[in-house]
Design a protein around this motif. Structure first.
Motif, PDB file in Angstrom:
ATOM      1  N   PRO A 199      97.500  77.887  80.984  1.00 20.93           N
ATOM      2  CA  PRO A 199      97.191  77.740  82.414  1.00 20.93           C
ATOM      3  C   PRO A 199      95.682  77.803  82.636  1.00 20.93           C
ATOM      4  N   PRO A 200      95.223  77.496  83.844  1.00 17.16           N
ATOM      5  CA  PRO A 200      93.824  77.815  84.147  1.00 17.16           C
ATOM      6  C   PRO A 200      93.650  79.313  83.944  1.00 17.16           C
ATOM      7  N   TYR A 201      92.487  79.724  83.487  1.00 20.30           N
ATOM      8  CA  TYR A 201      92.240  81.152  83.298  1.00 20.30           C
ATOM      9  C   TYR A 201      91.684  81.745  84.596  1.00 20.30           C
TER      10      TYR A 201
ATOM     11  N   GLN B 105     102.695  64.208  88.387  1.00 23.09           N
ATOM     12  CA  GLN B 105     101.704  64.965  89.137  1.00 23.09           C
ATOM     13  C   GLN B 105     102.483  65.948  90.001  1.00 23.09           C
ATOM     14  N   GLY B 106     102.297  67.213  89.737  1.00 26.15           N
ATOM     15  CA  GLY B 106     103.092  68.196  90.473  1.00 26.15           C
ATOM     16  C   GLY B 106     102.449  69.559  90.402  1.00 26.15           C
ATOM     17  N   ASP B 107     103.124  70.500  91.021  1.00 18.92           N
ATOM     18  CA  ASP B 107     102.603  71.855  91.100  1.00 18.92           C
ATOM     19  C   ASP B 107     103.578  72.785  90.405  1.00 18.92           C
ATOM     20  N   THR B 108     103.098  73.397  89.353  1.00 18.77           N
ATOM     21  CA  THR B 108     103.986  74.224  88.533  1.00 18.77           C
ATOM     22  C   THR B 108     104.509  75.450  89.280  1.00 18.77           C
ATOM     23  N   ARG B 109     103.895  75.761  90.416  1.00 17.05           N
ATOM     24  CA  ARG B 109     104.410  76.906  91.179  1.00 17.05           C
ATOM     25  C   ARG B 109     105.749  76.576  91.833  1.00 17.05           C
ATOM     26  N   ASP B 110     106.040  75.288  91.935  1.00 14.25           N
ATOM     27  CA  ASP B 110     107.318  74.893  92.541  1.00 14.25           C
ATOM     28  C   ASP B 110     107.828  73.645  91.817  1.00 14.25           C
TER      29      ASP B 110
ATOM     30  N   PHE C 176     108.135  71.107  77.063  1.00 14.41           N
ATOM     31  CA  PHE C 176     107.592  71.059  78.427  1.00 14.41           C
ATOM     32  C   PHE C 176     106.202  71.678  78.428  1.00 14.41           C
ATOM     33  N   ASP C 177     105.214  70.949  78.979  1.00 15.21           N
ATOM     34  CA  ASP C 177     103.906  71.554  79.231  1.00 15.21           C
ATOM     35  C   ASP C 177     103.636  71.511  80.730  1.00 15.21           C
ATOM     36  N   PRO C 178     103.798  72.650  81.398  1.00 15.65           N
ATOM     37  CA  PRO C 178     103.659  72.694  82.857  1.00 15.65           C
ATOM     38  C   PRO C 178     102.217  72.679  83.356  1.00 15.65           C
ATOM     39  N   PHE C 179     101.231  72.797  82.459  1.00 14.17           N
ATOM     40  CA  PHE C 179      99.801  72.641  82.824  1.00 14.17           C
ATOM     41  C   PHE C 179      99.235  71.691  81.779  1.00 14.17           C
ATOM     42  N   CYS C 180      99.620  70.416  81.821  1.00  6.73           N
ATOM     43  CA  CYS C 180      99.463  69.592  80.604  1.00  6.73           C
ATOM     44  C   CYS C 180      98.035  69.131  80.331  1.00  6.73           C
ATOM     45  N   GLY C 181      97.115  69.195  81.313  1.00  8.32           N
ATOM     46  CA  GLY C 181      95.734  68.791  81.050  1.00  8.32           C
ATOM     47  C   GLY C 181      95.683  67.378  80.485  1.00  8.32           C
ATOM     48  N   MET C 182      94.973  67.182  79.366  1.00 10.49           N
ATOM     49  CA  MET C 182      94.879  65.840  78.767  1.00 10.49           C
ATOM     50  C   MET C 182      96.141  65.502  77.969  1.00 10.49           C
ATOM     51  N   GLY C 183      97.085  66.455  77.884  1.00  9.11           N
ATOM     52  CA  GLY C 183      98.380  66.147  77.280  1.00  9.11           C
ATOM     53  C   GLY C 183      98.455  66.358  75.777  1.00  9.11           C
ATOM     54  N   THR C 184      97.741  67.348  75.258  1.00 15.06           N
ATOM     55  CA  THR C 184      97.778  67.581  73.802  1.00 15.06           C
ATOM     56  C   THR C 184      99.212  67.888  73.342  1.00 15.06           C
TER      57      THR C 184
ATOM     58  N   ASP D 249     100.763  68.071  85.682  1.00 18.30           N
ATOM     59  CA  ASP D 249      99.445  68.585  86.042  1.00 18.30           C
ATOM     60  C   ASP D 249      99.245  68.320  87.525  1.00 18.30           C
ATOM     61  N   ARG D 250      98.497  69.205  88.153  1.00 12.86           N
ATOM     62  CA  ARG D 250      98.262  69.062  89.594  1.00 12.86           C
ATOM     63  C   ARG D 250      97.185  68.004  89.853  1.00 12.86           C
ATOM     64  N   LEU D 251      96.324  67.788  88.854  1.00 12.67           N
ATOM     65  CA  LEU D 251      95.237  66.830  89.071  1.00 12.67           C
ATOM     66  C   LEU D 251      95.574  65.467  88.475  1.00 12.67           C
ATOM     67  N   PRO D 252      95.300  64.409  89.234  1.00  9.94           N
ATOM     68  CA  PRO D 252      95.644  63.070  88.750  1.00  9.94           C
ATOM     69  C   PRO D 252      94.890  62.676  87.484  1.00  9.94           C
TER      70      PRO D 252
ATOM     71  N   PHE E 200      92.053  72.933  97.009  1.00 10.08           N
ATOM     72  CA  PHE E 200      92.854  74.017  97.570  1.00 10.08           C
ATOM     73  C   PHE E 200      94.330  73.881  97.187  1.00 10.08           C
ATOM     74  N   GLY E 201      94.630  72.880  96.365  1.00  9.63           N
ATOM     75  CA  GLY E 201      96.025  72.690  95.963  1.00  9.63           C
ATOM     76  C   GLY E 201      96.302  73.132  94.534  1.00  9.63           C
ATOM     77  N   ILE E 202      95.242  73.413  93.773  1.00 11.42           N
ATOM     78  CA  ILE E 202      95.477  73.820  92.373  1.00 11.42           C
ATOM     79  C   ILE E 202      95.734  75.321  92.305  1.00 11.42           C
ATOM     80  N   LEU E 203      96.164  75.762  91.159  1.00 12.06           N
ATOM     81  CA  LEU E 203      96.383  77.194  90.945  1.00 12.06           C
ATOM     82  C   LEU E 203      95.104  77.948  91.321  1.00 12.06           C
ATOM     83  N   ARG E 204      95.273  79.104  91.963  1.00 11.34           N
ATOM     84  CA  ARG E 204      94.101  79.738  92.569  1.00 11.34           C
ATOM     85  C   ARG E 204      93.327  80.595  91.552  1.00 11.34           C
TER      86      ARG E 204
HETATM   87  C1  LIG Z   1      93.723  74.923  80.442  1.00 10.32           C
HETATM   88  S1  LIG Z   1      94.080  73.369  81.167  1.00 10.32           S
HETATM   89  C2  LIG Z   1      95.356  72.761  80.118  1.00 10.32           C
HETATM   90  C3  LIG Z   1      94.825  71.995  78.938  1.00 10.32           C
HETATM   91  C4  LIG Z   1      95.926  71.472  78.031  1.00 10.32           C
HETATM   92  N1  LIG Z   1      96.538  72.543  77.267  1.00 10.32           N
HETATM   93  C5  LIG Z   1      95.394  70.416  77.081  1.00 10.32           C
HETATM   94  O1  LIG Z   1      95.510  70.563  75.878  1.00 10.32           O
HETATM   95  O2  LIG Z   1      94.803  69.449  77.585  1.00 10.32           O
HETATM   96  C6  LIG Z   1      94.938  73.817  82.645  1.00 10.32           C
HETATM   97  C7  LIG Z   1      95.402  72.651  83.488  1.00 10.32           C
HETATM   98  O3  LIG Z   1      96.157  73.158  84.599  1.00 10.32           O
HETATM   99  C8  LIG Z   1      96.027  72.225  85.667  1.00 10.32           C
HETATM  100  N2  LIG Z   1      96.514  72.860  86.914  1.00 10.32           N
HETATM  101  C9  LIG Z   1      95.840  73.622  87.797  1.00 10.32           C
HETATM  102  N3  LIG Z   1      96.662  74.038  88.784  1.00 10.32           N
HETATM  103  C10 LIG Z   1      97.893  73.526  88.513  1.00 10.32           C
HETATM  104  C11 LIG Z   1      99.158  73.614  89.149  1.00 10.32           C
HETATM  105  N4  LIG Z   1      99.317  74.329  90.262  1.00 10.32           N
HETATM  106  N5  LIG Z   1     100.203  72.969  88.583  1.00 10.32           N
HETATM  107  C12 LIG Z   1     100.032  72.241  87.448  1.00 10.32           C
HETATM  108  N6  LIG Z   1      98.852  72.114  86.817  1.00 10.32           N
HETATM  109  C13 LIG Z   1      97.797  72.757  87.326  1.00 10.32           C
HETATM  110  C14 LIG Z   1      94.550  71.860  85.618  1.00 10.32           C
HETATM  111  O4  LIG Z   1      94.318  70.643  86.287  1.00 10.32           O
HETATM  112  C15 LIG Z   1      94.301  71.784  84.100  1.00 10.32           C
HETATM  113  O5  LIG Z   1      94.433  70.472  83.640  1.00 10.32           O
END
Ligand SMILES: C[S@@+](CC[C@H](N)C(=O)[O-])C[C@H]1O[C@@H](n2cnc3c(N)ncnc32)[C@H](O)[C@@H]1O
Length: 449
Positions: A281-283, A259-264, A90-98, A114-117, A313-317
């Motif tokens: 996660p986002p730093y 497409q979802g929000d890892t907080r829930d 499981f990658d809950p912040f998958c970004g480009m999906g590595t 990922d929260r962003l499409p 305003f919907g992504i991790l803060r």
């Molecule tokens: C550091 S990047 C992950 C990169 C990933 N490891 C890769 O190899 O591509 C963090 C990701 O978290 C996503 N993100 C931000 N807020 C989020 C949320 N609430 N739920 C899920 N993903 C979120 C961002 O859109 C971003 O793609």
């Protein structure tokens, strides 16, 4: 260098007198002391926790997602933790999906969010490239190109300010025409050519993704979208001939991407309980993904500025425009200490940005929710591997790796190890003011007991 700020190894017990002399680092020192026995350095991993490692790899090189970690990093951790097709990754912040792509070529079932499409689309599409035959994309692309001259211009979110200045007019027109053409193709070719299209938007513009911002470079020479696409199609065809670099066994187990929000995670349907999380996660570094990827969002995923704002305003803060939520407050004593120090500094001289404390509170409130959700959905004994950067604002060190590990422990995880992968410098502005001392980029490893 102030040794209290970066004690990788503290031998001394903290006493009452330390507390008096050095009140403003007390809780952070305590945290460092608590975790010192399980912190280890492995600076060889440093180059693997960045996208650089993917630069020459087939398929993964096609879209430059600067915040990604590398294929080899994921492979190494799969090996280290004995991840096999019996696992569910499981990658809950998958970004480009590595993580998902690496799972796919390793025959391991995976799910990503990922929260962003943009991230969802790239993560879903990259593995599909494995399913196509060499030369089909070239054929379809060359035929499509014949339609370009007479193609209508598709709608894009042109009310977003950056869109008005980001392109030479000819490039903007051509990109809108390409969008129309791609919309009429069939899947999976449509998605794959669309991915190549997304990857040329930045190089066809006067902008460059650069740290926290999308930098505007009005004097840059830019190629036309079609020239850039021609090159991308060639790259893809070369990649299809070079797949053996990935040590791929020709099985394609496509990941599920939501497409979802890892907080829930309540709306996410997992096939089974995940046994391994590998994520980043986002730093807490002010980086706003909706700004860096605003052009790609405007072309393919949003209709207008209001939709962009909703995403922002919907992504991790983790960025300074993030809004406070009712009831937000510090979730850790080390954070409270940092906030107090920042407040004291603010009394003496106004902070560079007075929203930093708000962002820090919001970031840790959000990450606490995330960690609790991971604990809830994971299988017993599941391992969580997370890459995260520490940060520093106004000279205040924020040990994000340790605070998050402590929150993970409170949620029920056992903190197994913290690997220091890199030390990073700081902005030149801060270096001038506080001297150069590095900030950890760490890999935290937690296990669900
Ligand atoms: C550091 S990047 C992950 C990169 C990933 N490891 C890769 O190899 O591509 C963090 C990701 O978290 C996503 N993100 C931000 N807020 C989020 C949320 N609430 N739920 C899920 N993903 C979120 C961002 O859109 C971003 O793609």
């Amino acid at each position: 260098m102030n040794s209290n700020q970066y004690p990788l190894f503290i031998s001394k017990n903290i006493t009452q007198s330390d507390k008096k002399i050095n009140t403003n680092n007390f809780y952070r020192n305590n945290l460092e002391k608590k975790y010192t026995p399980i912190i280890e350095e492995n600076l060889k991993i440093g180059s693997l926790v960045s996208y650089q490692g993917n630069k020459n790899l087939p398929i993964l090189r096609l879209f430059r997602y600067k915040e990604a970690f590398s294929y080899q990093f994921v492979k190494d951790f799969f090996n280290k933790y004995g991840i096999t097709p019996k696992d569910y990754v499981f990658d809950p912040f998958c970004g480009m999906g590595t993580t998902l792509f690496t799972s796919c070529v390793s025959g391991i079932q995976s799910i990503g969010i990922d929260r962003l499409p943009t991230g969802v689309f790239i993560s879903e599409t990259l593995p599909k490239i494995l399913t196509i035959q060499p030369n089909t994309i070239t054929e379809i692309y060359e035929q499509a190109k014949l339609l370009l001259e007479n193609a209508a211009e598709a709608q894009v979110a042109e009310d977003v300010r950056i869109m008005k200045i980001a392109f030479p007019p000819k490039n903007l027109t051509e990109l809108k025409q390409w969008k129309t053409i791609i919309q009429n193709l069939e899947n999976p070719y449509k998605e794959i050519i669309d991915l190549l299209y997304l990857s040329v938007i930045e190089p066809a513009s006067f902008t460059a993704k650069d740290g926290q911002f999308l930098r505007y470079l009005p004097n840059r020479e830019v190629a036309t979208p079609t020239e850039l696409l021609d090159r991308k199609v060639k790259e893809l065809e070369q990649d299809l001939l070079n797949l053996k670099t990935l040590a791929w066994d020709r099985n394609v187990l496509l990941p599920k991407v939501c497409q979802g929000d890892t907080r829930d995670l309540s709306s996410i349907s997992f096939e089974k309980e995940p046994t391994f999380i590998l994520t980043s996660p986002p730093y807490a570094n002010r980086y706003d993904y909706t700004r860096s990827y605003s052009l790609e969002l405007c072309f393919n995923f949003i209709q207008n500025f209001d939709e962009l704002k909703a995403l922002r305003f919907g992504i991790l803060r983790s960025h300074i425009e993030a809004k406070e939520h009712e009831g937000d407050s510090s979730v850790h004593e080390a954070l409270t200490e940092i906030l107090q120090n920042l407040e004291e500094k603010n009394q003496i001289k106004k902070l560079n940005n007075n929203r930093i404390p708000i962002m820090l509170i919001a970031y840790f409130v959000d990450m606490q929710k995330v960690i609790k959700e991971w604990y809830r959905v994971c299988a017993k004994n599941a391992t969580v591997v997370m890459v995260v950067d520490n940060v520093r604002f106004e000279g205040e060190h924020v040990p994000v790796d340790l605070i998050l590990s402590d929150l993970a422990e409170q949620a029920g995880f056992e903190v197994e190890k913290i690997i220091v992968a890199r030390y990073k410098g700081n902005s030149s502005q801060q270096m001038g003011k506080y001297g150069r001392f590095p900030v950890r980029e760490s890999i935290t490893i937690w296990r669900k007991k």
